[in-house]
Design a protein around this motif. Structure first.
Motif, PDB file in Angstrom:
ATOM      1  N   LEU A 146      25.670  33.993  44.707  1.00  0.00           N
ATOM      2  CA  LEU A 146      24.275  33.934  44.280  1.00  0.00           C
ATOM      3  C   LEU A 146      23.454  34.995  45.001  1.00  0.00           C
ATOM      4  CD1 LEU A 146      22.271  32.199  42.564  1.00  0.00           C
ATOM      5  CD2 LEU A 146      21.841  30.878  44.645  1.00  0.00           C
ATOM      6  N   GLY A 147      22.733  35.808  44.240  1.00  0.00           N
ATOM      7  CA  GLY A 147      21.852  36.824  44.816  1.00  0.00           C
ATOM      8  C   GLY A 147      22.565  38.070  45.290  1.00  0.00           C
ATOM      9  N   SER A 148      23.857  38.183  45.004  1.00  0.00           N
ATOM     10  CA  SER A 148      24.636  39.328  45.495  1.00  0.00           C
ATOM     11  C   SER A 148      24.604  40.484  44.505  1.00  0.00           C
ATOM     12  CB  SER A 148      26.086  38.913  45.732  1.00  0.00           C
ATOM     13  OG  SER A 148      26.730  38.651  44.496  1.00  0.00           O
ATOM     14  N   SER A 149      25.006  41.659  45.003  1.00  0.00           N
ATOM     15  CA  SER A 149      25.108  42.814  44.114  1.00  0.00           C
ATOM     16  C   SER A 149      26.274  42.632  43.145  1.00  0.00           C
ATOM     17  CB  SER A 149      25.263  44.108  44.927  1.00  0.00           C
ATOM     18  OG  SER A 149      26.243  43.967  45.917  1.00  0.00           O
ATOM     19  N   GLY A 150      27.258  41.799  43.514  1.00  0.00           N
ATOM     20  CA  GLY A 150      28.338  41.472  42.593  1.00  0.00           C
ATOM     21  C   GLY A 150      27.814  40.714  41.383  1.00  0.00           C
ATOM     22  N   SER A 151      26.900  39.787  41.648  1.00  0.00           N
ATOM     23  CA  SER A 151      26.269  39.039  40.569  1.00  0.00           C
ATOM     24  C   SER A 151      25.499  39.968  39.640  1.00  0.00           C
ATOM     25  CB  SER A 151      25.315  37.980  41.157  1.00  0.00           C
ATOM     26  OG  SER A 151      24.631  37.297  40.136  1.00  0.00           O
ATOM     27  N   GLN A 152      24.759  40.896  40.230  1.00  0.00           N
ATOM     28  CA  GLN A 152      23.993  41.862  39.431  1.00  0.00           C
ATOM     29  C   GLN A 152      24.917  42.768  38.624  1.00  0.00           C
ATOM     30  OE1 GLN A 152      21.176  43.982  41.883  1.00  0.00           O
ATOM     31  NE2 GLN A 152      20.497  42.109  42.904  1.00  0.00           N
ATOM     32  N   ALA A 153      26.018  43.178  39.244  1.00  0.00           N
ATOM     33  CA  ALA A 153      26.960  44.070  38.559  1.00  0.00           C
ATOM     34  C   ALA A 153      27.537  43.409  37.315  1.00  0.00           C
ATOM     35  CB  ALA A 153      28.080  44.477  39.511  1.00  0.00           C
ATOM     36  N   VAL A 154      27.830  42.112  37.409  1.00  0.00           N
ATOM     37  CA  VAL A 154      28.375  41.386  36.264  1.00  0.00           C
ATOM     38  C   VAL A 154      27.309  41.193  35.192  1.00  0.00           C
ATOM     39  CG1 VAL A 154      29.309  39.174  35.476  1.00  0.00           C
ATOM     40  CG2 VAL A 154      30.136  40.194  37.600  1.00  0.00           C
ATOM     41  N   GLU A 155      26.143  40.729  35.612  1.00  0.00           N
ATOM     42  CA  GLU A 155      25.086  40.405  34.654  1.00  0.00           C
ATOM     43  C   GLU A 155      24.565  41.631  33.908  1.00  0.00           C
ATOM     44  OE1 GLU A 155      22.413  38.432  37.265  1.00  0.00           O
ATOM     45  OE2 GLU A 155      23.435  36.501  37.111  1.00  0.00           O
ATOM     46  N   ARG A 156      24.645  42.799  34.533  1.00  0.00           N
ATOM     47  CA  ARG A 156      24.144  44.017  33.894  1.00  0.00           C
ATOM     48  C   ARG A 156      25.214  44.763  33.119  1.00  0.00           C
ATOM     49  NH1 ARG A 156      20.522  46.296  39.015  1.00  0.00           N
ATOM     50  NH2 ARG A 156      18.949  44.632  38.980  1.00  0.00           N
ATOM     51  N   ASN A 157      26.458  44.280  33.211  1.00  0.00           N
ATOM     52  CA  ASN A 157      27.547  44.944  32.509  1.00  0.00           C
ATOM     53  C   ASN A 157      27.605  44.480  31.052  1.00  0.00           C
ATOM     54  OD1 ASN A 157      30.604  45.322  31.716  1.00  0.00           O
ATOM     55  ND2 ASN A 157      30.280  46.555  33.556  1.00  0.00           N
ATOM     56  N   ALA A 158      28.105  45.350  30.192  1.00  0.00           N
ATOM     57  CA  ALA A 158      28.199  45.022  28.767  1.00  0.00           C
ATOM     58  C   ALA A 158      29.130  43.842  28.500  1.00  0.00           C
ATOM     59  CB  ALA A 158      28.679  46.254  27.994  1.00  0.00           C
ATOM     60  N   ILE A 159      29.971  43.502  29.477  1.00  0.00           N
ATOM     61  CA  ILE A 159      30.904  42.391  29.304  1.00  0.00           C
ATOM     62  C   ILE A 159      30.215  41.033  29.444  1.00  0.00           C
ATOM     63  CG2 ILE A 159      31.611  42.106  31.716  1.00  0.00           C
ATOM     64  CD1 ILE A 159      33.962  42.095  28.644  1.00  0.00           C
ATOM     65  N   ALA A 160      29.040  41.001  30.059  1.00  0.00           N
ATOM     66  CA  ALA A 160      28.373  39.732  30.398  1.00  0.00           C
ATOM     67  C   ALA A 160      28.270  38.746  29.238  1.00  0.00           C
ATOM     68  CB  ALA A 160      26.995  40.005  31.001  1.00  0.00           C
ATOM     69  N   PRO A 161      27.772  39.151  28.054  1.00  0.00           N
ATOM     70  CA  PRO A 161      27.653  38.177  26.966  1.00  0.00           C
ATOM     71  C   PRO A 161      28.990  37.693  26.411  1.00  0.00           C
ATOM     72  CG  PRO A 161      26.777  40.339  26.320  1.00  0.00           C
ATOM     73  CD  PRO A 161      27.239  40.454  27.724  1.00  0.00           C
ATOM     74  N   LYS A 162      30.067  38.372  26.771  1.00  0.00           N
ATOM     75  CA  LYS A 162      31.390  38.015  26.268  1.00  0.00           C
ATOM     76  C   LYS A 162      32.147  37.079  27.214  1.00  0.00           C
ATOM     77  CE  LYS A 162      31.712  42.533  23.994  1.00  0.00           C
ATOM     78  NZ  LYS A 162      32.486  43.809  23.896  1.00  0.00           N
ATOM     79  N   LEU A 163      31.542  36.805  28.384  1.00  0.00           N
ATOM     80  CA  LEU A 163      32.188  35.910  29.346  1.00  0.00           C
ATOM     81  C   LEU A 163      32.051  34.462  28.893  1.00  0.00           C
ATOM     82  CD1 LEU A 163      30.897  37.444  32.701  1.00  0.00           C
ATOM     83  CD2 LEU A 163      33.064  37.910  31.538  1.00  0.00           C
ATOM     84  N   LYS A 164      32.999  33.645  29.282  1.00  0.00           N
ATOM     85  CA  LYS A 164      32.898  32.216  28.993  1.00  0.00           C
ATOM     86  C   LYS A 164      31.821  31.592  29.872  1.00  0.00           C
ATOM     87  CE  LYS A 164      35.596  27.942  28.776  1.00  0.00           C
ATOM     88  NZ  LYS A 164      36.942  27.331  28.970  1.00  0.00           N
TER      89      LYS A 164
END
Length: 256
Positions: A146-164
């Motif tokens: 929570l609140g990490s740059s890893g979280s931001q990297a995932v949420e801003r990636n084009a893959i985000a809406p395709k995640l379960k």
């Protein structure tokens, strides 16, 4: 005209003195005899508790050496990572020194030193169920801090809406434990920390592909320019005299 010039000069000098006086950050630290570092004390090898419950790590050694050269002590204060910038701005801590990635959002709220380390956000998965590419995350449950740059990297990636699902944890360690237990398919986090964790267990696989390349730096309040400049100066001094490389070799096994 001469009187006008002198008046402007005096006003300029007074303004400069006022600005200098307003930034008493370094002077305050030296007067107090210490500065306080905020950190997530589970973020090995940057800053974490050892078997004796002492806070140790790469950033810990860097901060201690800077404090020593500054002629002061350093105190370490574990904080919730998701609220650590708030702790900084509220003056509960003097700086965040814990593998913090420079981001656009954070730069609006804090000032950063010159980057001292390069890292990346990569994918960790279980051996036998390896995920080597971002595209392979489609339909998967991904853990992040929570609140990490890893979280931001995932949420801003084009893959985000395709995640379960994106599952968020208070610490990276909690996220990795859930991954090992099979409750998630992958964790996206800092390469340095994830590889350090896995070196002891060797239960996980990690991707060569990175979601983002990032730069670690020390975060301070925007008004504390004098203190920031001094930390930059001392880190540069440590790189030139080899101390930085010694600390890096100790914790990271490399002098990168």
């Amino acid at each position: 005209m001469k009187k006008l010039f002198m008046a402007v000069l005096v006003i300029t000098i007074l303004a400069s003195v006022s600005l200098f006086a307003a930034d008493g950050s370094l002077e305050k630290v030296k007067k107090d005899g210490y500065f306080t570092v905020g950190l997530d004390a589970t973020f090995a090898p940057m800053g974490f508790r050892d078997e004796n419950e002492e806070i140790v790590g790469f950033d810990i050694d860097l901060a201690k050496e800077v404090a020593k050269r500054m002629g002061v002590e350093v105190k370490f204060k574990p904080c919730e990572w998701d609220g650590i910038i708030f702790d900084l701005r509220s003056k509960n801590i003097d700086m965040v020194w814990n593998g913090m990635t420079i981001t656009e959002q954070r730069s609006k709220q804090a000032a950063f030193t010159t980057p001292y380390l390069v890292d990346g956000q990569i994918i960790f998965s279980r051996k036998g169920n390896e995920i080597n590419k971002v595209s392979e995350l489609e339909g998967k449950v991904v853990g992040v801090q929570l609140g990490s740059s890893g979280s931001q990297a995932v949420e801003r990636n084009a893959i985000a809406p395709k995640l379960k699902e994106i599952k968020k944890y208070a610490t990276n360690v909690e996220a990795l434990l859930d991954l090992e237990a099979g409750r998630t398919d992958a964790v996206v986090m800092d390469a340095i920390s994830g590889k350090y964790y896995n070196a002891k267990k060797n239960t996980l696989s990690f991707s060569e592909e990175s979601l983002s390349d990032e730069y670690f730096a020390v975060a301070l309040r925007k008004d504390d320019k004098a203190l920031l400049d001094e930390i930059n100066r001392l880190l540069d001094e440590m790189k030139k005299d080899g101390t930085f490389d010694q600390i890096s070799l100790k914790w990271l096994g490399t002098t990168k």
